[in-house]
Every structure is written in structure tokens, then in C-alpha cells.
Design a protein around this motif. Structure first.
Motif, PDB file in Angstrom:
ATOM      1  N   ALA A   1       0.925  -1.214   0.087  1.00 12.35           N
ATOM      2  CA  ALA A   1       0.091   0.131   0.006  1.00 12.35           C
ATOM      3  C   ALA A   1       0.847   1.449  -0.046  1.00 12.35           C
ATOM      4  O   ALA A   1       0.427   2.399  -0.790  1.00 12.35           O
ATOM      5  N   GLU A   2       1.878   1.256   0.711  1.00  7.48           N
ATOM      6  CA  GLU A   2       2.916   2.225   0.906  1.00  7.48           C
ATOM      7  C   GLU A   2       3.520   2.587  -0.432  1.00  7.48           C
ATOM      8  O   GLU A   2       3.643   3.802  -1.151  1.00  7.48           O
ATOM      9  N   GLN A   3       3.950   1.426  -1.444  1.00  6.68           N
ATOM     10  CA  GLN A   3       4.731   1.661  -2.581  1.00  6.68           C
ATOM     11  C   GLN A   3       3.612   2.083  -3.320  1.00  6.68           C
ATOM     12  O   GLN A   3       3.945   3.008  -4.269  1.00  6.68           O
ATOM     13  N   LEU A   4       2.453   1.757  -3.542  1.00  3.24           N
ATOM     14  CA  LEU A   4       1.463   2.091  -4.590  1.00  3.24           C
ATOM     15  C   LEU A   4       1.326   3.501  -4.359  1.00  3.24           C
ATOM     16  O   LEU A   4       0.927   4.486  -5.345  1.00  3.24           O
ATOM     17  N   GLU A   5       1.283   4.142  -3.018  1.00  6.50           N
ATOM     18  CA  GLU A   5       1.080   5.529  -2.931  1.00  6.50           C
ATOM     19  C   GLU A   5       2.284   6.324  -3.275  1.00  6.50           C
ATOM     20  O   GLU A   5       2.088   7.347  -3.714  1.00  6.50           O
ATOM     21  N   GLU A   6       3.438   5.795  -3.034  1.00  6.66           N
ATOM     22  CA  GLU A   6       4.726   6.379  -3.559  1.00  6.66           C
ATOM     23  C   GLU A   6       4.657   6.430  -5.034  1.00  6.66           C
ATOM     24  O   GLU A   6       5.275   7.566  -5.727  1.00  6.66           O
ATOM     25  N   GLU A   7       3.940   5.414  -5.849  1.00  6.26           N
ATOM     26  CA  GLU A   7       4.090   5.415  -7.394  1.00  6.26           C
ATOM     27  C   GLU A   7       2.947   6.576  -7.810  1.00  6.26           C
ATOM     28  O   GLU A   7       3.554   7.155  -8.624  1.00  6.26           O
ATOM     29  N   ALA A   8       1.884   6.621  -7.112  1.00  6.26           N
ATOM     30  CA  ALA A   8       0.961   7.675  -7.292  1.00  6.26           C
ATOM     31  C   ALA A   8       1.569   9.189  -7.364  1.00  6.26           C
ATOM     32  O   ALA A   8       1.334   9.788  -8.170  1.00  6.26           O
ATOM     33  N   ARG A   9       2.239   9.431  -6.246  1.00  6.26           N
ATOM     34  CA  ARG A   9       3.009  10.593  -6.113  1.00  6.26           C
ATOM     35  C   ARG A   9       3.935  10.768  -7.079  1.00  6.26           C
ATOM     36  O   ARG A   9       4.047  12.054  -7.769  1.00  6.26           O
ATOM     37  N   ALA A  10       4.938   9.568  -7.466  1.00  3.77           N
ATOM     38  CA  ALA A  10       6.000   9.861  -8.429  1.00  3.77           C
ATOM     39  C   ALA A  10       5.242  10.221  -9.693  1.00  3.77           C
ATOM     40  O   ALA A  10       5.856  11.141 -10.625  1.00  3.77           O
ATOM     41  N   GLN A  11       4.165   9.620  -9.916  1.00  2.00           N
ATOM     42  CA  GLN A  11       3.609   9.754 -11.256  1.00  2.00           C
ATOM     43  C   GLN A  11       2.902  11.132 -11.594  1.00  2.00           C
ATOM     44  O   GLN A  11       3.071  11.613 -12.690  1.00  2.00           O
ATOM     45  N   GLU A  12       2.502  11.548 -10.480  1.00  2.00           N
ATOM     46  CA  GLU A  12       1.912  13.108 -10.423  1.00  2.00           C
ATOM     47  C   GLU A  12       3.211  14.025 -11.023  1.00  2.00           C
ATOM     48  O   GLU A  12       3.129  15.059 -11.867  1.00  2.00           O
ATOM     49  N   ALA A  13       4.211  13.622 -10.183  1.00  2.00           N
ATOM     50  CA  ALA A  13       5.543  14.633 -10.456  1.00  2.00           C
ATOM     51  C   ALA A  13       6.017  14.420 -11.834  1.00  2.00           C
ATOM     52  O   ALA A  13       6.594  15.083 -12.624  1.00  2.00           O
ATOM     53  N   ALA A  14       5.903  13.021 -12.468  1.00  2.00           N
ATOM     54  CA  ALA A  14       6.380  12.896 -13.723  1.00  2.00           C
ATOM     55  C   ALA A  14       5.585  13.273 -14.734  1.00  2.00           C
ATOM     56  O   ALA A  14       5.980  13.954 -15.904  1.00  2.00           O
ATOM     57  N   ILE A  15       4.308  13.306 -14.748  1.00  2.00           N
ATOM     58  CA  ILE A  15       3.333  13.702 -15.786  1.00  2.00           C
ATOM     59  C   ILE A  15       3.779  15.377 -15.883  1.00  2.00           C
ATOM     60  O   ILE A  15       3.299  15.831 -17.197  1.00  2.00           O
ATOM     61  N   THR A  16       3.942  16.026 -15.061  1.00  2.00           N
ATOM     62  CA  THR A  16       4.157  17.733 -15.161  1.00  2.00           C
ATOM     63  C   THR A  16       5.488  18.134 -15.436  1.00  2.00           C
ATOM     64  O   THR A  16       5.744  19.205 -15.474  1.00  2.00           O
ATOM     65  N   ALA A  17       6.517  17.150 -15.444  1.00  2.00           N
ATOM     66  CA  ALA A  17       8.018  17.425 -15.635  1.00  2.00           C
ATOM     67  C   ALA A  17       8.190  17.976 -16.883  1.00  2.00           C
ATOM     68  O   ALA A  17       7.475  17.610 -17.912  1.00  2.00           O
ATOM     69  N   PRO A  18       8.921  19.088 -16.950  1.00  2.00           N
ATOM     70  CA  PRO A  18       9.478  19.427 -18.321  1.00  2.00           C
ATOM     71  C   PRO A  18       9.970  18.382 -19.070  1.00  2.00           C
ATOM     72  O   PRO A  18      10.747  17.518 -18.824  1.00  2.00           O
ATOM     73  N   GLY A  19       9.362  18.661 -20.255  1.00  2.00           N
ATOM     74  CA  GLY A  19       9.989  17.676 -21.598  1.00  2.00           C
ATOM     75  C   GLY A  19       8.978  16.430 -21.521  1.00  2.00           C
ATOM     76  O   GLY A  19       8.903  15.768 -22.744  1.00  2.00           O
ATOM     77  N   ARG A  20       8.097  16.122 -20.845  1.00  2.00           N
ATOM     78  CA  ARG A  20       7.270  14.944 -20.785  1.00  2.00           C
ATOM     79  C   ARG A  20       6.042  14.825 -21.700  1.00  2.00           C
ATOM     80  O   ARG A  20       6.183  14.279 -22.445  1.00  2.00           O
ATOM     81  N   ALA A  21       5.460  16.052 -21.790  1.00  2.00           N
ATOM     82  CA  ALA A  21       4.447  16.355 -23.015  1.00  2.00           C
ATOM     83  C   ALA A  21       5.085  16.295 -24.409  1.00  2.00           C
ATOM     84  O   ALA A  21       4.468  15.535 -25.163  1.00  2.00           O
ATOM     85  N   ALA A  22       6.166  16.748 -24.406  1.00  2.00           N
ATOM     86  CA  ALA A  22       6.741  16.508 -25.733  1.00  2.00           C
ATOM     87  C   ALA A  22       7.132  15.214 -26.228  1.00  2.00           C
ATOM     88  O   ALA A  22       6.833  14.689 -27.145  1.00  2.00           O
ATOM     89  N   ALA A  23       7.591  14.511 -25.209  1.00  2.00           N
ATOM     90  CA  ALA A  23       7.988  13.036 -25.261  1.00  2.00           C
ATOM     91  C   ALA A  23       6.564  12.082 -25.567  1.00  2.00           C
ATOM     92  O   ALA A  23       6.640  11.194 -26.475  1.00  2.00           O
ATOM     93  N   ARG A  24       5.744  12.633 -24.910  1.00  2.00           N
ATOM     94  CA  ARG A  24       4.433  11.549 -25.167  1.00  2.00           C
ATOM     95  C   ARG A  24       3.845  11.985 -26.713  1.00  2.00           C
ATOM     96  O   ARG A  24       3.419  11.075 -27.120  1.00  2.00           O
ATOM     97  N   ALA A  25       3.930  13.303 -27.137  1.00  2.00           N
ATOM     98  CA  ALA A  25       3.375  13.725 -28.498  1.00  2.00           C
ATOM     99  C   ALA A  25       4.118  13.005 -29.588  1.00  2.00           C
ATOM    100  O   ALA A  25       3.853  12.289 -30.433  1.00  2.00           O
TER     101      ALA A  25
END
Length: 252
Positions: A220-244
């Protein structure tokens, strides 16, 4: 002679232990040089780190012939101020660290190699615990990293029997991910580091953070850490361009 050299290759920092006449055995000049190197590695412009040794050795461990510093104190105090401080600074780097093991990695040198996220070895590499041979226990995090890399039984065997692993055996045991010719070692490792450094956004450092904490976390703790990290990853510079770019690639 500078005991630890640093060179920049774009966003990759190459750290070289530089006492080749003693197989890069660690004395006060090396621990001080490593501390400076880890501070340079913490620069946000550095996105990957490679650690290697000059000459024929990666690191022969503590220099048993070096004079003790007057302020070094008891053995435990000396370890805390030198080896431990360096290993904690290295572990705190939220960027990939790759060890290019060019020759013997003994004692603390083995611990240093194991502290990296990845290890690439040349055919000349040897992995030598050395501690029990002189009546000592592992230091520099050797007991921590080897247990996680090899499992309890193999770590116990390696650290207590004095067994030495060749590069081929280290590959078989899963201690290294690749074995290459000596001349190709640093170029190959720098190339891998550059590819990791070029990964978009914060995917690599955040993945490193998740993996580092996974062994101590409940699901449960690791799932929560993954969710927090994913939030940071989604908004990181360069991520949107990589997805596109990936979506465009899939359309072709």
C-alpha cells in the motif's frame, strides 16, 4: 596528482579514482576527492554519473599502508567521517550511477561498485571481498548492497569465504549486467549513461527513488509512492513533448 578526477561529457559526469600506482587504494586524499566529486554530481545539469578507476584497478579498498590522520580517531569514528559520509552522499544522488569496473574491486572498492545502480565490467575485472581475509567485516555498505544484489546466502558466502569472482562469474551471479573488452569499457559505459541522461522528464530519477524505497515499503505504501511519483512525472518539463512524439511514432 589529483586523487579523484572529474570530466563532463555533456550531461554525464565521469568520476575517476586516480591513484593507479596502488590500484586506486583509498586514503584521505581519495575520500576528500570523492566528497568533492559527489557535490559536483549533485548539480542538476548532471543527469548521469559514471565511476571508474585509473590504470589497472577499479579500487583496491582502503590503503592499508597509508598513515592514519591524527584526527581520524577510533576505527568507527573514522569510517563515519570518511567512507560512510561518502556512501551516503553517493546514495543521495537522484540520477543513475554506473560503475565501469576496469580491474580489481576489493574491500571498499567492491562496496563502491555495488552502490552504483548498474555495473559494467571489463574482462579484467575481479570482485574481491577481502574483509574477512584480514579479520574485518564489510564496510562502505557492502553488507547492505550485496545482500540486496545477490540474496543472503550468496552474499554470506562471498563475504566470509574469501571467494573472488571473475567478470564472467559476476555476470553469472547477476552482480554485473555486461562484460566487455577493456578498451571498450569506458566508451560503452559513457554511451549507456548518455542514453539514460537523455530520457525525457523525470522518469529515471523518480524510478530510482521508487526502487530504492521498495524493499522497505508495504504494498500500500509503495502504491502511494508510485502515485505521487507519477503526478510529478506527468508535469515534468519535456514529458509532454515526449508523449506527443511517441503518439506520432505509433501513427506511422
Amino acid at each position: 596528482m589529483t586523487a579523484v578526477l572529474t570530466e563532463r561529457y555533456g550531461s554525464v559526469l565521469l568520476v575517476t579514482l586516480n591513484r593507479p600506482d596502488v590500484l586506486n587504494a583509498v586514503d584521505a586524499t581519495v575520500t576528500e576527492g570523492m566528497a568533492v566529486a559527489w557535490r559536483e554530481a549533485a548539480d542538476p545539469a548532471v543527469r548521469a554519473v559514471v565511476v571508474t578507476g585509473a590504470g589497472r584497478g577499479f579500487c583496491a579498498g582502503a590503503d592499508l599502508k597509508a598513515a592514519r590522520r591524527p584526527d581520524s580517531g577510533p576505527a568507527a569514528g573514522g569510517l563515519r567521517a570518511t567512507f560512510n559520509a561518502n556512501m551516503l552522499a553517493l546514495a543521495a544522488l537522484e540520477k543513475p550511477v554506473i560503475a565501469a569496473v576496469n580491474g580489481p574491486a576489493a574491500g571498499f572498492g567492491l562496496s563502491l561498485a555495488c552502490a552504483a545502480d548498474l555495473r559494467i565490467a571489463s574482462h579484467a575485472a575481479r570482485f574481491v571481498p577481502a574483509f574477512a581475509d584480514i579479520g574485518l567485516v564489510p564496510d562502505g555498505g557492502g553488507s547492505y548492497y550485496l545482500t540486496r544484489l545477490l540474496g543472503y546466502s550468496r552474499a554470506f558466502e562471498l563475504l566470509t569465504t574469501g571467494r573472488r569472482l571473475t567478470a564472467a562469474e559476476a555476470l553469472e551471479w547477476g552482480l554485473v549486467s555486461e562484460v566487455v573488452e577493456p578498451v571498450a569499457l569506458v566508451p560503452r559505459t559513457l554511451d549507456l549513461a548518455a542514453r539514460l541522461a537523455d530520457r525525457p522528464g523525470l522518469a529515471v530519477p523518480l524510478t530510482k527513488r521508487l526502487l530504492s524505497g521498495a524493499a522497505r515499503a508495504h504494498l500500500a505504501e509503495q502504491l502511494e509512492e508510485e502515485a505521487r511519483a507519477q503526478e510529478a512525472a506527468i508535469t515534468a518539463p519535456g514529458r509532454a513533448a515526449a508523449r506527443a512524439a511517441k503518439i506520432d511514432e505509433m501513427k506511422r
